[in-house]
Design a protein around this motif. Structure first.
Motif, PDB file in Angstrom:
ATOM      1  N   MET A   1      56.502  49.007  48.612  1.00 55.98           N
ATOM      2  CA  MET A   1      55.429  48.035  48.517  1.00 55.98           C
ATOM      3  C   MET A   1      54.619  48.043  49.807  1.00 55.98           C
ATOM      4  N   THR A   2      53.321  48.107  49.647  1.00 54.41           N
ATOM      5  CA  THR A   2      52.429  48.154  50.801  1.00 54.41           C
ATOM      6  C   THR A   2      52.049  46.748  51.245  1.00 54.41           C
ATOM      7  N   VAL A   3      52.222  46.477  52.515  1.00 52.89           N
ATOM      8  CA  VAL A   3      51.794  45.210  53.104  1.00 52.89           C
ATOM      9  C   VAL A   3      50.331  45.364  53.509  1.00 52.89           C
ATOM     10  N   THR A   4      49.521  44.355  53.168  1.00 58.09           N
ATOM     11  CA  THR A   4      48.100  44.377  53.505  1.00 58.09           C
ATOM     12  C   THR A   4      47.727  43.091  54.220  1.00 58.09           C
ATOM     13  N   ILE A   5      47.034  43.249  55.328  1.00 57.42           N
ATOM     14  CA  ILE A   5      46.435  42.111  56.042  1.00 57.42           C
ATOM     15  C   ILE A   5      44.971  42.063  55.639  1.00 57.42           C
ATOM     16  N   ARG A   6      44.491  40.902  55.202  1.00 59.48           N
ATOM     17  CA  ARG A   6      43.063  40.727  54.927  1.00 59.48           C
ATOM     18  C   ARG A   6      42.490  39.855  56.035  1.00 59.48           C
ATOM     19  N   LEU A   7      41.509  40.404  56.735  1.00 62.98           N
ATOM     20  CA  LEU A   7      40.821  39.667  57.788  1.00 62.98           C
ATOM     21  C   LEU A   7      39.512  39.164  57.210  1.00 62.98           C
ATOM     22  N   GLU A   8      39.391  37.837  57.140  1.00 64.63           N
ATOM     23  CA  GLU A   8      38.213  37.221  56.528  1.00 64.63           C
ATOM     24  C   GLU A   8      37.973  35.845  57.138  1.00 64.63           C
ATOM     25  N   ALA A   9      36.755  35.584  57.534  1.00 64.64           N
ATOM     26  CA  ALA A   9      36.398  34.278  58.076  1.00 64.64           C
ATOM     27  C   ALA A   9      35.931  33.366  56.946  1.00 64.64           C
ATOM     28  N   ASP A  10      36.427  32.154  56.965  1.00 69.01           N
ATOM     29  CA  ASP A  10      35.999  31.133  56.012  1.00 69.01           C
ATOM     30  C   ASP A  10      36.084  29.798  56.735  1.00 69.01           C
ATOM     31  N   TRP A  11      35.189  28.907  56.451  1.00 69.30           N
ATOM     32  CA  TRP A  11      35.125  27.652  57.190  1.00 69.30           C
ATOM     33  C   TRP A  11      36.408  26.848  57.071  1.00 69.30           C
ATOM     34  N   GLY A  12      36.929  26.493  58.236  1.00 68.06           N
ATOM     35  CA  GLY A  12      38.095  25.640  58.309  1.00 68.06           C
ATOM     36  C   GLY A  12      39.416  26.314  57.997  1.00 68.06           C
ATOM     37  N   LEU A  13      39.405  27.619  57.758  1.00 71.09           N
ATOM     38  CA  LEU A  13      40.633  28.338  57.434  1.00 71.09           C
ATOM     39  C   LEU A  13      40.972  29.349  58.525  1.00 71.09           C
ATOM     40  N   LEU A  14      42.232  29.727  58.563  1.00 71.42           N
ATOM     41  CA  LEU A  14      42.628  30.810  59.461  1.00 71.42           C
ATOM     42  C   LEU A  14      42.065  32.113  58.917  1.00 71.42           C
ATOM     43  N   PRO A  15      41.822  33.090  59.769  1.00 69.69           N
ATOM     44  CA  PRO A  15      41.118  34.301  59.326  1.00 69.69           C
ATOM     45  C   PRO A  15      41.999  35.420  58.784  1.00 69.69           C
ATOM     46  N   TYR A  16      43.282  35.174  58.589  1.00 65.92           N
ATOM     47  CA  TYR A  16      44.127  36.260  58.101  1.00 65.92           C
ATOM     48  C   TYR A  16      45.008  35.786  56.963  1.00 65.92           C
ATOM     49  N   PHE A  17      45.127  36.687  56.014  1.00 70.38           N
ATOM     50  CA  PHE A  17      45.958  36.476  54.838  1.00 70.38           C
ATOM     51  C   PHE A  17      46.801  37.731  54.682  1.00 70.38           C
ATOM     52  N   VAL A  18      48.013  37.580  54.206  1.00 70.89           N
ATOM     53  CA  VAL A  18      48.918  38.717  54.096  1.00 70.89           C
ATOM     54  C   VAL A  18      49.424  38.846  52.670  1.00 70.89           C
ATOM     55  N   ASP A  19      49.344  40.065  52.152  1.00 71.09           N
ATOM     56  CA  ASP A  19      49.954  40.427  50.877  1.00 71.09           C
ATOM     57  C   ASP A  19      51.175  41.261  51.223  1.00 71.09           C
ATOM     58  N   GLU A  20      52.337  40.748  50.941  1.00 67.42           N
ATOM     59  CA  GLU A  20      53.588  41.437  51.275  1.00 67.42           C
ATOM     60  C   GLU A  20      53.928  42.533  50.267  1.00 67.42           C
ATOM     61  N   GLY A  21      52.993  42.838  49.379  1.00 68.34           N
ATOM     62  CA  GLY A  21      53.210  43.892  48.401  1.00 68.34           C
ATOM     63  C   GLY A  21      53.353  43.370  46.992  1.00 68.34           C
ATOM     64  N   ASP A  22      53.144  42.060  46.830  1.00 61.05           N
ATOM     65  CA  ASP A  22      53.276  41.452  45.503  1.00 61.05           C
ATOM     66  C   ASP A  22      51.930  41.054  44.898  1.00 61.05           C
ATOM     67  N   ASP A  23      50.848  41.594  45.463  1.00 61.55           N
ATOM     68  CA  ASP A  23      49.486  41.331  44.985  1.00 61.55           C
ATOM     69  C   ASP A  23      49.069  39.868  45.110  1.00 61.55           C
ATOM     70  N   ARG A  24      49.635  39.170  46.108  1.00 62.09           N
ATOM     71  CA  ARG A  24      49.245  37.785  46.384  1.00 62.09           C
ATOM     72  C   ARG A  24      48.999  37.632  47.872  1.00 62.09           C
ATOM     73  N   PHE A  25      47.769  37.365  48.217  1.00 60.24           N
ATOM     74  CA  PHE A  25      47.451  37.118  49.614  1.00 60.24           C
ATOM     75  C   PHE A  25      47.789  35.671  49.933  1.00 60.24           C
ATOM     76  N   GLU A  26      48.527  35.475  51.015  1.00 58.13           N
ATOM     77  CA  GLU A  26      48.900  34.138  51.447  1.00 58.13           C
ATOM     78  C   GLU A  26      48.471  33.935  52.885  1.00 58.13           C
ATOM     79  N   ALA A  27      48.007  32.717  53.168  1.00 57.03           N
ATOM     80  CA  ALA A  27      47.615  32.364  54.527  1.00 57.03           C
ATOM     81  C   ALA A  27      48.867  32.274  55.395  1.00 57.03           C
ATOM     82  N   ARG A  28      48.711  32.556  56.647  1.00 55.11           N
ATOM     83  CA  ARG A  28      49.792  32.432  57.626  1.00 55.11           C
ATOM     84  C   ARG A  28      49.329  31.516  58.747  1.00 55.11           C
TER      85      ARG A  28
END
Length: 111
Positions: A1-28
């Protein structure tokens, strides 16, 4: 399973989300993200500095009018995100994908 970091700016949110290989990006949390990838403080500071370029344009009194001051400022934001991605790339394992989408308004770029 490939781990993916998504770097994205959005107001009031942290800029990184991680998909641990289950096709679900979660905030950290900052600490959780830094710990998960063993990131040094200067990398976390660079990410936060980039994120603040976006957070500063938000007008809480009139969010719809929030925008970059001009095309140069917007381009600077996107370019700084690329700089951060290249820095992050040097500090995470090679098998971790980094997906950069700016503020969601550019096609995904992978690092």
């Amino acid at each position: 399973m490939t781990v993916t970091i998504r770097l994205e700016a959005d107001w009031g949110l942290l800029p990184y989300f991680v998909d641990e290989g289950d096709d679900r990006f979660e905030a950290r949390t900052d600490a959780g993200f830094a710990r998960r990838f063993a990131l040094p403080d200067h990398v976390m500071s660079a990410i936060e500095d980039w994120n603040q370029l976006y957070q500063r344009i938000l007008d809480w009194d009139d969010p719809r009018s929030s925008a970059f001051a001009g095309p140069e400022e917007e381009q600077h934001f996107y370019e700084q995100g690329r700089v951060v991605c290249r820095l992050l790339r040097r500090h995470v394992p090679t098998e971790v994908r980094i997906m950069y989408v700016g503020d969601g308004n550019i096609p995904a770029e992978y690092y």
